[in-house]
Scaffold this active site. Structure first.
Site, short mmCIF file in Angstrom:
data_model
loop_
_atom_site.label_atom_id
_atom_site.label_comp_id
_atom_site.label_asym_id
_atom_site.label_seq_id
_atom_site.Cartn_x
_atom_site.Cartn_y
_atom_site.Cartn_z
N ASP A 31 -9.91 65.47 80.17
CA ASP A 31 -8.45 65.40 80.11
C ASP A 31 -7.86 66.76 80.48
O ASP A 31 -8.43 67.80 80.14
CB ASP A 31 -8.00 65.02 78.69
CG ASP A 31 -6.62 64.40 78.66
OD1 ASP A 31 -6.51 63.24 78.23
OD2 ASP A 31 -5.65 65.07 79.07
N ASN A 32 -6.72 66.75 81.15
CA ASN A 32 -6.07 68.03 81.48
C ASN A 32 -4.95 68.37 80.49
O ASN A 32 -4.21 69.33 80.69
CB ASN A 32 -5.52 68.01 82.92
CG ASN A 32 -4.37 67.03 83.08
OD1 ASN A 32 -3.97 66.37 82.11
ND2 ASN A 32 -3.83 66.94 84.28
N ASP A 51 -9.23 68.16 85.39
CA ASP A 51 -8.22 67.36 86.08
C ASP A 51 -8.90 66.36 87.00
O ASP A 51 -9.77 66.73 87.78
CB ASP A 51 -7.35 68.33 86.90
CG ASP A 51 -6.05 67.68 87.28
OD1 ASP A 51 -6.08 66.52 87.72
OD2 ASP A 51 -5.01 68.34 87.14
N TYR A 145 5.36 53.44 91.14
CA TYR A 145 4.36 53.35 90.08
C TYR A 145 3.49 52.10 90.26
O TYR A 145 2.25 52.18 90.34
CB TYR A 145 5.06 53.34 88.71
CG TYR A 145 4.16 52.98 87.56
CD1 TYR A 145 2.95 53.62 87.37
CD2 TYR A 145 4.51 51.96 86.67
CE1 TYR A 145 2.10 53.27 86.33
CE2 TYR A 145 3.69 51.61 85.62
CZ TYR A 145 2.48 52.27 85.46
OH TYR A 145 1.65 51.91 84.43
N PHE A 214 19.99 50.11 79.53
CA PHE A 214 20.12 50.20 80.98
C PHE A 214 20.49 48.86 81.61
O PHE A 214 19.63 48.16 82.12
CB PHE A 214 18.84 50.75 81.60
CG PHE A 214 18.51 52.16 81.19
CD1 PHE A 214 19.51 53.11 81.06
CD2 PHE A 214 17.19 52.54 80.94
CE1 PHE A 214 19.20 54.42 80.68
CE2 PHE A 214 16.88 53.84 80.56
CZ PHE A 214 17.89 54.79 80.44
N1 UDP Z 1 15.35 50.70 78.43
C1 UDP Z 1 16.67 50.90 78.04
N2 UDP Z 1 17.03 52.12 77.57
C2 UDP Z 1 16.15 53.15 77.45
C3 UDP Z 1 14.80 52.94 77.83
C4 UDP Z 1 14.46 51.70 78.31
O1 UDP Z 1 17.50 50.00 78.14
O2 UDP Z 1 16.56 54.25 77.01
C5 UDP Z 1 14.95 49.39 78.96
C6 UDP Z 1 14.40 49.46 80.37
O3 UDP Z 1 15.44 49.38 81.32
C7 UDP Z 1 13.48 48.25 80.40
C8 UDP Z 1 12.97 48.13 78.95
O4 UDP Z 1 13.88 48.90 78.17
O5 UDP Z 1 14.21 47.09 80.69
C9 UDP Z 1 11.59 48.69 78.78
O6 UDP Z 1 11.56 49.98 79.40
P1 UDP Z 1 10.38 50.99 79.18
O7 UDP Z 1 10.76 52.27 79.89
O8 UDP Z 1 10.05 51.09 77.73
O9 UDP Z 1 9.13 50.32 79.88
P2 UDP Z 1 8.91 49.78 81.39
O10 UDP Z 1 9.18 48.31 81.31
O11 UDP Z 1 9.84 50.50 82.29
O12 UDP Z 1 7.49 50.09 81.67
#
Ligand code: UDP
Length: 327
Positions: A31-32, A51, A145, A214
């Protein structure tokens, strides 16, 4: 088994290490410490600082360890995993996630190590039409990703055909929660905390005043995104089952790791209210977020006899307890 865990001090890697140790396996970690925590290096583990994107670091671990006893299985956790970040810095995602895995596979070949457990993601599915993802579905990632993980899945498949390697590829859905010891968990010390459940935990504990949902105009009943949340200890246990499965000489396979239940962001808030107040505001959509991602977990049940032990309340409660303990 003797298992090399690449990325074994990180959030998921450290829980997998714990499962392996509980079942009396020999564990070596590379692990790094970029996101992992030093405190996650458990006593019985042989630790190498290094790494995955540096050939000499990988070579050194394999050389030192394989002369004692070759690895039976390699587990790979060392990747970048933030959807939003990947949209703004794809280069780092290709370098770390793709190049790192190629180097790892080539080092395994050099030392004649055949079995790999690879961490992939639900993000390879993209924006599935009805939201439920089956392993054989068409894969259409909508962010770098997911794209880099799909490249790795395919690389592993081709290597497996050409060089007689064996794999279990796990496609993780949304992993959260902490081991019941509360000794290991999500790394809150780093500047960027983007995952929903840790953010909700901090809001409950008044470490944050509020958080932003979001977007509430997605194609779901309440307009917020639906995800399938799985407890990290359940997920870690699946890795132990996967390692045994591949070590026993079974066929290579790809398996979703989720609970087969979807929760919208608003439903997560609802569930979290059992632990305390959750203040939030509705904000803009985050780039790269699909409407709904839910795992079909039939294959995990059929092939690995995997069942989840923890539900959404356990996930949230353990995350809050862990965050509280960190202070
Ligand atoms: N989400 C949100 N507010 C935040 C972080 C996440 O509304 O501050 C929402 C995000 O848009 C997604 C869900 O929560 O719909 C899960 O996001 P997370 O980043 O936990 O995991 P991901 O599905 O992106 O791997």
């Amino acid at each position: 088994m003797k298992v090399l865990v690449v990325g074994g001090t990180g959030y998921i890697g450290s829980h997998a290490v714990l499962e392996l140790l509980k079942d009396d396996h020999e564990v070596v970690v590379l692990d790094n410490l970029s996101t992992g925590r030093k405190t996650s290096i458990l006593e019985k583990v042989t630790f190498y600082y290094g790494d995955i994107t540096k050939k000499e670091d990988l070579f050194n671990v394999f050389l030192e360890e394989c002369k004692k006893k070759p690895f039976d299985v390699v587990m790979h956790f060392a990747s970048k995993l933030l959807v939003g970040e990947s949209m703004s810095m794809p280069s780092e995602y290709y370098q770390n996630n793709v190049e790192g895995v190629r180097l790892l596979l080539d080092t395994m070949r050099e030392f004649n190590i055949k079995n790999i457990i690879f961490s992939s993601t639900a993000a390879v599915y993209g924006n599935p039409i009805n939201g439920v993802c089956y392993e054989e579905d068409l894969l259409k990632p909508i962010n770098p990703y997911g794209e880099t993980k799909l490249v790795c899945e395919n690389m592993i498949k081709w290597y497996s055909k050409a060089y007689d390697m064996h794999y279990v590829i796990f496609r993780y859905f949304n992993v959260a929660g902490a081991d019941s010891s509360l000794e290991i968990g999500y790394n809150y010390n780093k500047k960027v905390i983007t995952h929903l459940i840790p953010i909700v935990a901090e809001t409950i504990l008044n470490i944050r005043d509020k958080f932003t949902v979001f977007g509430d105009d997605y194609n779901t009943e309440d307009g917020t995104c639906i995800r399938d949340y799985i407890h990290v200890s359940d997920l870690a246990h699946a890795h132990l089952l996967g390692a045994k499965y591949i070590w026993d000489g079974n066929d290579s396979t790809i398996i979703n790791l989720g609970s087969n239940n979807g929760y919208s962001v608003k439903e997560i808030i609802e569930a979290a209210l059992k632990c305390g107040d959750v203040n939030y505001v509705i904000g803009e959509r985050r780039a790269g977020d699909p409407d709904v991602l839910i795992a079909s977990n039939q294959r995990a049940k059929d092939i690995l006899h995997f069942e989840t032990k923890y539900n959404i309340d356990d996930i949230i409660t353990s995350e809050v307890a862990y965050r509280k303990k960190l202070g």
